[in-house]
Design a protein around this motif. Structure first.
Motif, PDB file in Angstrom:
ATOM      1  N   ASP A 150       0.770  -4.261  -4.685  1.00 50.96           N
ATOM      2  CA  ASP A 150      -0.292  -3.270  -4.875  1.00 50.96           C
ATOM      3  C   ASP A 150       0.114  -2.119  -5.787  1.00 50.96           C
ATOM      4  OD1 ASP A 150      -2.095  -4.581  -3.115  1.00 50.96           O
ATOM      5  OD2 ASP A 150      -1.010  -3.752  -1.404  1.00 50.96           O
ATOM      6  N   PHE A 151       1.327  -2.169  -6.337  1.00 51.17           N
ATOM      7  CA  PHE A 151       1.783  -1.063  -7.178  1.00 51.17           C
ATOM      8  C   PHE A 151       2.824  -1.560  -8.168  1.00 51.17           C
ATOM      9  CE2 PHE A 151       4.615   2.475  -8.244  1.00 51.17           C
ATOM     10  CZ  PHE A 151       3.710   3.478  -8.584  1.00 51.17           C
ATOM     11  N   THR A 152       2.620  -1.230  -9.445  1.00 45.44           N
ATOM     12  CA  THR A 152       3.593  -1.556 -10.489  1.00 45.44           C
ATOM     13  C   THR A 152       3.974  -0.269 -11.206  1.00 45.44           C
ATOM     14  OG1 THR A 152       2.640  -3.757 -10.833  1.00 45.44           O
ATOM     15  CG2 THR A 152       4.037  -2.867 -12.585  1.00 45.44           C
ATOM     16  N   PRO A 153       5.250   0.134 -11.177  1.00 45.96           N
ATOM     17  CA  PRO A 153       5.650   1.369 -11.874  1.00 45.96           C
ATOM     18  C   PRO A 153       5.471   1.223 -13.377  1.00 45.96           C
ATOM     19  CG  PRO A 153       7.344   0.638 -10.322  1.00 45.96           C
ATOM     20  CD  PRO A 153       6.361  -0.487 -10.456  1.00 45.96           C
ATOM     21  N   GLU A 154       4.701   2.129 -13.950  1.00 42.61           N
ATOM     22  CA  GLU A 154       4.468   2.114 -15.392  1.00 42.61           C
ATOM     23  C   GLU A 154       4.594   3.540 -15.920  1.00 42.61           C
ATOM     24  OE1 GLU A 154       1.602  -1.815 -15.796  1.00 42.61           O
ATOM     25  OE2 GLU A 154       0.660   0.103 -15.276  1.00 42.61           O
ATOM     26  N   SER A 173       7.291   6.640 -16.775  1.00 43.73           N
ATOM     27  CA  SER A 173       7.746   6.129 -18.069  1.00 43.73           C
ATOM     28  C   SER A 173       8.877   6.984 -18.649  1.00 43.73           C
ATOM     29  CB  SER A 173       6.581   6.076 -19.060  1.00 43.73           C
ATOM     30  OG  SER A 173       5.919   7.320 -19.131  1.00 43.73           O
ATOM     31  N   ASP A 174       9.134   8.154 -18.041  1.00 39.62           N
ATOM     32  CA  ASP A 174      10.226   9.015 -18.486  1.00 39.62           C
ATOM     33  C   ASP A 174      11.578   8.585 -17.921  1.00 39.62           C
ATOM     34  OD1 ASP A 174       8.342  10.625 -19.796  1.00 39.62           O
ATOM     35  OD2 ASP A 174       8.108  11.949 -18.053  1.00 39.62           O
ATOM     36  N   LEU A 175      11.575   7.645 -16.980  1.00 38.03           N
ATOM     37  CA  LEU A 175      12.833   7.192 -16.400  1.00 38.03           C
ATOM     38  C   LEU A 175      13.766   6.669 -17.488  1.00 38.03           C
ATOM     39  CD1 LEU A 175      11.480   5.273 -13.276  1.00 38.03           C
ATOM     40  CD2 LEU A 175      13.108   7.184 -13.185  1.00 38.03           C
TER      41      LEU A 175
END
Length: 233
Positions: A150-154, A173-175
């Motif tokens: 249910d969640f994709t880091p973008e 996205s700053d990672l």
């Protein structure tokens, strides 16, 4: 060999709620990634290092669940908030490739890596480990876990407000190191197991907390995290 019965009970980590599930997520270990946002590294006077991520640990018994009150920690007069995305590992992995790393993610949550900044600075100045600054009671605050399906880091917004005023803000996205990169790299040194958590680093804007403060942490798409700072005990 026969194992003896324990002499006494010891504290255990709380089980983390999972959205949509009646059962919770038991915690094995807590890994934390340092300096994973360039702006935060800069505000702490550190250069970005793309050679490899580095880690520190927190004790699982240092977990504090969403909606709790955190007593102001002992031994410090400068405790700081650090809002983070947390990865919950749901399958075993050792030396896993980056392109397969996200398959072992059970879910994600909003977390706070609380830091005794004055003790950390002393440790840095003397070249000592950060354990006293990072691994204390209630230092790993976490919200309910949202399953990976249910969640994709973008590029979701990550932010923290203190008493209604935004203090930290950034985007996933700053990672510097992506979710896949962190998992793959960490698995070179540990046999990752279900129940492991990875706190992925904080954006800039870290700062001190005080008794009476209300902290609200958010990552778009995940359950909002709220904690109140209580008086020192």
């Amino acid at each position: 060999m026969t194992h003896p019965a324990p002499l006494f009970d010891v504290p255990v980590a709380p089980v983390i709620p999972v959205l949509g599930e009646s059962k919770g997520f038991p915690v094995h270990r807590i890994f934390c990634v340092g300096r994973n946002y360039a702006a935060h590294a800069a505000e702490m006077g550190n250069a970005v290092d793309r050679t490899a991520p580095f880690y520190f640990n927190k004790p699982p018994t240092g977990l504090l669940l969403n909606g709790s009150t955190m007593p102001y920690p002992p031994g410090t007069s400068d405790c700081h908030h650090e809002i983070e995305l947390v990865i919950a590992i749901g399958a075993p992995a050792f030396r896993i490739a980056e392109d397969a790393a996200e398959r072992i993610v059970y879910g994600y949550a909003v977390g706070l890596d609380m830091t005794r900044r004055d003790l950390q600075q002393v440790a840095k100045d003397k070249g000592r480990p950060w354990d006293m600054a990072k691994g204390f009671e209630n230092s790993a605050i976490i919200g309910a876990i949202t399953k990976a399906v249910d969640f994709t880091p973008e590029s979701q917004r990550i932010a923290l407000a203190v008493n209604g005023e935004t203090k930290q803000v950034g985007h996933l996205s700053d990672l510097i190191w992506s979710v896949a990169e962190m998992i793959s790299h960490l698995s070179r040194y540990y046999h990752l197991t279900p129940g492991d958590l990875i706190y992925t680093g904080t954006p800039s804007g870290v700062g001190p907390i005080a008794a009476g403060d209300v902290l609200v942490g958010e990552v778009e798409g995940l359950e909002t995290l709220k904690v109140t700072i209580g008086a020192a005990e």
